[in-house]
Design an enzyme around this catalytic site. Structure first.
Site, short mmCIF file in Angstrom:
data_model
loop_
_atom_site.label_atom_id
_atom_site.label_comp_id
_atom_site.label_asym_id
_atom_site.label_seq_id
_atom_site.Cartn_x
_atom_site.Cartn_y
_atom_site.Cartn_z
N TYR A 184 0.83 -1.22 0.00
CA TYR A 184 0.00 0.00 0.00
C TYR A 184 0.86 1.26 0.00
CZ TYR A 184 -4.20 -2.71 1.14
OH TYR A 184 -5.25 -3.58 1.11
N PRO A 235 4.32 26.39 -13.14
CA PRO A 235 4.94 25.38 -12.24
C PRO A 235 6.22 24.80 -12.85
CG PRO A 235 2.57 24.99 -12.45
CD PRO A 235 2.92 26.05 -13.45
N GLY A 248 0.92 -12.97 -1.53
CA GLY A 248 0.65 -12.13 -0.37
C GLY A 248 1.33 -12.66 0.88
N CYS A 297 2.45 -18.10 -5.86
CA CYS A 297 3.10 -18.03 -4.56
C CYS A 297 2.11 -18.33 -3.43
CB CYS A 297 3.83 -16.71 -4.41
SG CYS A 297 5.20 -16.86 -3.28
N HIS A 345 7.23 -16.50 -8.94
CA HIS A 345 6.48 -15.37 -9.51
C HIS A 345 6.75 -15.23 -11.01
CE1 HIS A 345 5.17 -13.37 -5.72
NE2 HIS A 345 6.20 -14.05 -5.24
N GLU A 357 5.18 -13.61 -13.13
CA GLU A 357 4.85 -12.27 -13.64
C GLU A 357 6.09 -11.38 -13.79
OE1 GLU A 357 4.12 -13.46 -10.70
OE2 GLU A 357 4.09 -11.96 -9.10
N1 GLN Z 1 3.61 -15.48 2.49
C1 GLN Z 1 4.07 -16.58 1.71
C2 GLN Z 1 5.49 -16.98 2.04
O1 GLN Z 1 6.24 -16.20 2.59
C3 GLN Z 1 3.90 -16.31 0.23
C4 GLN Z 1 4.71 -15.17 -0.27
C5 GLN Z 1 4.27 -14.63 -1.60
O2 GLN Z 1 3.14 -14.82 -2.04
N2 GLN Z 1 5.13 -13.90 -2.26
O3 GLN Z 1 5.90 -18.08 1.76
#
Ligand code: GLN
Length: 538
Positions: free
Chosen positions: A56, A193, A357, A384, A510, A512
């Protein structure tokens, strides 16, 4: 060419003007003319890297092959240039100070008083030239984070001033990106500006060589003339950067404005060939002329802020273009999703992605989402934490271990199907200590993963602490959740998939981060293709 040339990009008037996109677009044009170009970002905050920052606060944390946790602009650099970046491409004030203070503790300053000027500025200048001195690049573009006039930017601005002076005429130039606001009531674009911002730069001893002006409306010739006169630049060096419908239009817009030509002229470099943007423009053509349209649910807990899942959203743009498909990403907050609302929130989606996450917030919603996608045979892609949720869901609802969990969420669960590795157990520092960067993975033949990648050995980037717990491997496989990608050195499970499902894959890494315009990631490409297939029902 022996002398590496340097371009510095500063920002004025407002933040979020898109310095990263302008730097990446210019780099793209220079690369397309045949110059070996890289981009680096210097960020004025005190975190050693953005790895410890909440999404965030700063958007996504981007990860490079060498395991650096970096600013998301490095993602744009890779997506535009298709050249990997590294830790050297991202420096923060925290990293600079840490290094200077460590040197001081080792006594390297020989009793001198350690000061911002020259010690911090010298450290900054050294790091600004690190990639340039590698001999791998003709041109190094350095983006300075923040806005000119900020207290925390001062050492960077002073370093740029010194470096431009030291490098000498035509070897280092400054591009200043500003905003030309439009006053609707007066029906006018305002240059004041920008004039002030250029003046602030001049007070620090820096003369902008090129002005790039963000604007919602075309800049007239008169206005360009006025900007040139008051900001002390040539008229051809006043470059308009008008709002674009996609960031991928910006290289072409900059080409039309002649940004690359002006920069080369200032650097006393030949224009060489006209930029070869053939592949780029083919991508743009497909992006803008889709034949299909799909709705893909992105289920995560940071969905309010677009930048939190930047690389995932961009990977969908690349994969959408490859499939000539418009991908509408529908953000769904995992915290507000449960068994009762799953149907109403997820119904009608052509594919579902469960996002990465950290921490327990919203995970039950993610688990419910996996169940819904699995039972309703909707193409599913877990990244992940999303992959970990797929393992937990299967353990709970198929193996019947109702308390199955990750030890990240519940340390005392009787069924820790996701757990922490031995070597992670005693780590207390949060910054830079996860499993980071590129790791090998071997794919099993005759699996979805193998079909997607078309090879057995892959390298993908990681950023996590917890892992698939190998003790449950046999049980889960016997029940149908297969480990189809494994790290050849450690045996850690990197990919899981379900055979009895049209498209169900979870990856511990990941993908992406590695999707670029020139190389859309095959997992995203195939996931979008599966969503299209699911929609048209063939
Ligand atoms: N929280 C999880 C871990 O640390 C997944 C991490 C993530 O999604 N990047 O393994």
């Amino acid at each position: 060419m022996n002398q590496t040339k340097y371009i510095f990009v500063t920002g004025g008037v407002s933040s979020s003007l898109g310095k990263g996109i302008i730097a990446a677009s210019l780099a793209k044009l220079l690369q397309a003319r045949g110059y070996r170009t890289t981009i680096q970002k210097f960020d004025p905050y005190l975190n050693v890297d953005p790895g410890t920052l909440n999404p965030y606060e700063h958007g996504e944390c981007y990860v490079t092959d060498d395991g650096a946790e970096t600013d998301l602009d490095l993602g744009h650099y890779e997506r535009f240039l298709n050249v990997p970046t590294s830790q050297a491409n991202n420096v923060t004030t925290g990293r600079v100070y840490l290094s200077v203070i460590e040197k001081e503790r080792r006594g390297e300053f020989l009793g001198k008083t350690v000061q911002v000027v020259p010690h911090i500025t010298n450290e900054i200048k050294e790091r600004m030239q690190l990639l340039g001195k590698s001999g791998d690049y003709d041109i190094v573009i350095t983006e300075i984070g923040g806005t000119v006039g900020d207290i925390e930017s001062l050492p960077y601005i002073e370093s740029v001033r010194q470096l431009v002076w030291e490098l000498g005429e035509n070897n280092g130039i400054v591009i200043h990106l500003t905003l030309i606001p439009y006053l609707a009531a007066a029906g006018e674009l305002k240059t004041k500006p920008t004039q002030h911002s250029v003046k602030t730069l001049m007070e620090s001893g820096i003369k902008a060589d090129i002005l790039v002006c963000r604007t919602e409306h075309e800049l007239s010739q008169d206005l360009r003339q006025k900007l040139a006169l008051f900001c002390n630049v040539k008229k051809e060096a006043v470059i308009q950067s008008i709002d674009a419908s996609t960031i991928y239009d910006v290289p072409n817009l900059m080409l039309e404005e002649g940004l690359d030509k002006v920069a080369l002229k200032k650097l006393d470099l030949p224009e060489k060939n006209l930029p070869d943007l053939l592949q780029w423009n083919e991508f743009l053509h497909k992006l803008k002329n889709p034949k299909h349209e799909v709705n893909i649910g992105l289920v995560g807990k940071y969905v309010e802020l677009q930048d939190s899942y930047k690389s995932i959203l961009e990977a969908f743009i690349h994969a959408g273009a490859t499939n000539e498909t418009k991908v509408n990403v529908v953000s769904i907050h995992s915290e507000y999703l449960d068994a009762k609302t799953a149907e109403s929130q997820l119904k009608g989606l052509d594919g579902i992605l469960v996002a990465p996450g950290f921490g327990g917030r919203g995970i039950e919603g993610k688990i419910e989402t996996v169940r819904y996608a699995r039972e309703n045979k909707i193409p599913f892609f877990g990244i992940c934490l999303g992959m970990q949720m797929a393992v937990i869901e299967y353990s709970r609802n198929v193996l019947g271990y109702k308390d199955a969990n990750s030890t990240e969420m519940n340390e005392s669960t009787a069924h820790p199907v996701i757990s922490i590795m031995e070597e992670q157990k005693n780590i207390t520092d949060k910054g830079g200590t996860m499993r980071l960067g590129a790791w090998k993975c071997q794919l099993k033949e005759n699996t979805l993963a193998h079909r997607i990648y078309g090879k057995t050995d892959i390298l993908e980037r990681h950023r996590h602490r917890y892992e698939f717990n190998g003790e449950y491997l046999n049980e889960l496989e016997a029940a149908g959740l297969k480990a189809t990608g494994v790290n050849p050195d450690t045996g850690l499970v990197e990919i899981v998939e379900l055979e009895s499902h049209p498209f169900f894959i979870g990856v511990q890494y990941h993908p992406e981060y590695k999707s670029t315009v020139a190389n859309p990631h095959p997992l995203f490409v195939n996931f979008v293709a599966a969503a299209v297939k699911n929609k048209v029902g063939c």
